[in-house]
Design a protein around this motif. Structure first.
Motif, mmCIF file in Angstrom:
data_model
loop_
_atom_site.group_PDB
_atom_site.id
_atom_site.type_symbol
_atom_site.label_atom_id
_atom_site.label_comp_id
_atom_site.label_asym_id
_atom_site.label_seq_id
_atom_site.Cartn_x
_atom_site.Cartn_y
_atom_site.Cartn_z
ATOM 1 N N VAL A 1 0.847 -1.146 -0.002
ATOM 2 C CA VAL A 1 -0.010 -0.080 0.028
ATOM 3 C C VAL A 1 0.835 1.059 0.182
ATOM 4 N N ARG B 1 5.013 5.433 7.746
ATOM 5 C CA ARG B 1 5.204 5.576 9.194
ATOM 6 C C ARG B 1 6.478 5.638 9.690
ATOM 7 N N ASN C 1 -5.643 1.565 16.689
ATOM 8 C CA ASN C 1 -6.377 0.269 16.318
ATOM 9 C C ASN C 1 -6.204 -0.747 17.296
ATOM 10 N N ARG D 1 -7.939 -5.326 -2.484
ATOM 11 C CA ARG D 1 -7.871 -4.194 -1.704
ATOM 12 C C ARG D 1 -9.081 -3.530 -1.167
ATOM 13 N N TYR E 1 -2.054 -4.598 9.453
ATOM 14 C CA TYR E 1 -1.338 -4.054 8.397
ATOM 15 C C TYR E 1 -1.325 -2.715 8.401
ATOM 16 N N GLU F 1 7.224 -1.237 4.509
ATOM 17 C CA GLU F 1 5.799 -1.469 5.104
ATOM 18 C C GLU F 1 5.701 -2.290 6.462
ATOM 19 N N GLY G 1 0.902 -0.545 6.332
ATOM 20 C CA GLY G 1 1.019 0.022 5.176
ATOM 21 C C GLY G 1 2.788 0.671 5.278
ATOM 22 N N GLN H 1 0.004 5.279 4.611
ATOM 23 C CA GLN H 1 -0.300 4.586 5.853
ATOM 24 C C GLN H 1 -1.825 3.644 5.679
ATOM 25 N N ALA H 2 -1.664 2.683 6.364
ATOM 26 C CA ALA H 2 -2.931 1.997 6.273
ATOM 27 C C ALA H 2 -3.315 1.529 7.735
ATOM 28 N N GLY H 3 -4.353 0.961 8.089
ATOM 29 C CA GLY H 3 -4.610 0.299 9.504
ATOM 30 C C GLY H 3 -5.837 -0.831 9.066
ATOM 31 N N GLU H 4 -5.250 -1.868 8.501
ATOM 32 C CA GLU H 4 -6.238 -2.920 7.917
ATOM 33 C C GLU H 4 -6.201 -4.015 8.872
ATOM 34 N N ASP I 1 -5.849 -10.445 1.149
ATOM 35 C CA ASP I 1 -5.785 -9.289 1.100
ATOM 36 C C ASP I 1 -4.448 -8.684 0.906
#
Length: 317
Positions: A20, A237, A223, A317, A232, A208, A234, A23-26, A51
């Motif tokens: 990704v 950060r 989270n 995604r 995850y 990542e 991403g 940033q993500a928060g999955e 994913d």
């Protein structure tokens, strides 16, 4: 640890679009896999995921326990990867075709580099609690056929800061470097936190990252994370903020996005489907992979390959 599924999927991983951008928060839900039949040991597999196939070069993650169980994995092969064994509780005996015989206990690292071909077995004592993770690191093409090797690290360096201690298993974290051999830029660390701690762990923004709770519930970058799913994060950060309402232990994985395409099937990593077919044939005919000594040295048969090459699964995604 072997992937003991009798119908493993062939998975294409990596490539320039595999991470990704930003940033993500999955939360990635794992799936339960039973190793060794219906009465075998249960693990939660969060990589590869529908994913997210990889986190940097990390391409496989099984979390097992805490459970009173016995691990008994007969001789099985690997190619094109490194196996990373890390325990929270219990002990496991590793034997391989190179002649290595090594017990691993909590706080120690067993690292096996498969390279062109290796085989090994794993077992733990009966009637003992067992809790840990088994990870694989994909080798880039330049090192995929390197000579097989085994390392045992009885002690590892730690990064400490207000509210946390991070034991660095692989790669580098905050300037602290693990002695374990790596073939691509990455990080792997176990972070322990005391109840009520609020910790800030430095990260590389070009990596990542993902976080797995091994015990306790934490809040990671906003989270809530309990044992089970993989969070995850991403790329992009520069720090990881962890808040622990109770004593907690988390696994941090990270790495430079893996730019090469690889194919994973059963216990093999290769460049394409034809290479996987060759690895399976050489394992079944005894052409490669050596002999594993000990009571679990009888070769684990490989599953059947699909009748036709499977198309790459699209990254959702």
């Amino acid at each position: 640890m072997s992937n003991l599924e009798r119908a493993p999927l062939e998975t294409e991983c990596g490539g320039p679009a595999s991470a990704v951008a930003g940033q993500a928060g999955e939360l990635l839900t794992g799936r339960e896999v039973v190793l060794g039949g219906t009465r075998g040991m249960r693990v939660t597999r969060t990589l590869p995921n529908r994913d997210v196939r990889m986190v940097g070069a990390w391409c496989f993650l099984d979390h097992y326990g805490p459970e009173r169980t016995a691990m008994r994995v007969p001789a099985h092969p690997h190619t094109g990867l490194q196996t990373v064994s890390w325990l929270v509780e219990g002990e496991v005996l590793h034997r391989d075709c190179l002649g290595s015989e090594q017990v691993i206990r909590p706080g120690q690292l067993n690292l096996m580099t498969a390279g062109r071909a290796i085989s090994h077995s794993e077992e733990s004592p009966e009637g003992r609690d067992l809790h840990g993770v088994q990870l694989w690191v994909a080798l880039p093409a330049a090192h995929r056929t390197t000579e097989p090797a085994f390392e045992h690290h009885p002690a590892l360096p730690s990064l400490t800061g207000p509210g946390f201690t991070a034991k660095v298993l692989m790669g580098e974290l905050g300037g602290v470097v693990s002695p374990a051999r790596v073939h691509s830029p990455l990080t792997g660390a176990e972070i322990t936190l005391r109840e009520g701690a609020c910790a800030t762990v430095p990260l590389r923004p070009d990596f990542e990252h993902a976080v797995l709770s091994l015990s306790g519930t934490v809040n990671a970058c906003g989270n809530d994370l309990a044992p089970g799913p993989l969070l995850y994060l991403g790329t992009g950060r520069s720090e990881l903020t962890l808040r622990a309402g109770q004593d907690a232990r988390v696994l941090l994985l990270g790495g430079e996005p893996f730019e090469e395409r690889i194919v994973m099937w059963w216990n093999f990593v290769g460049g394409d489907h034809d290479e996987i077919v060759r690895f399976r044939r050489e394992w079944m005919t005894g052409e490669a992979f050596g002999v594993v000594p000990g009571p679990l040295g009888t070769r684990l048969p490989a599953p059947d390959l699909p009748g036709v090459p499977l198309k790459p699964r699209i990254r959702h995604r």
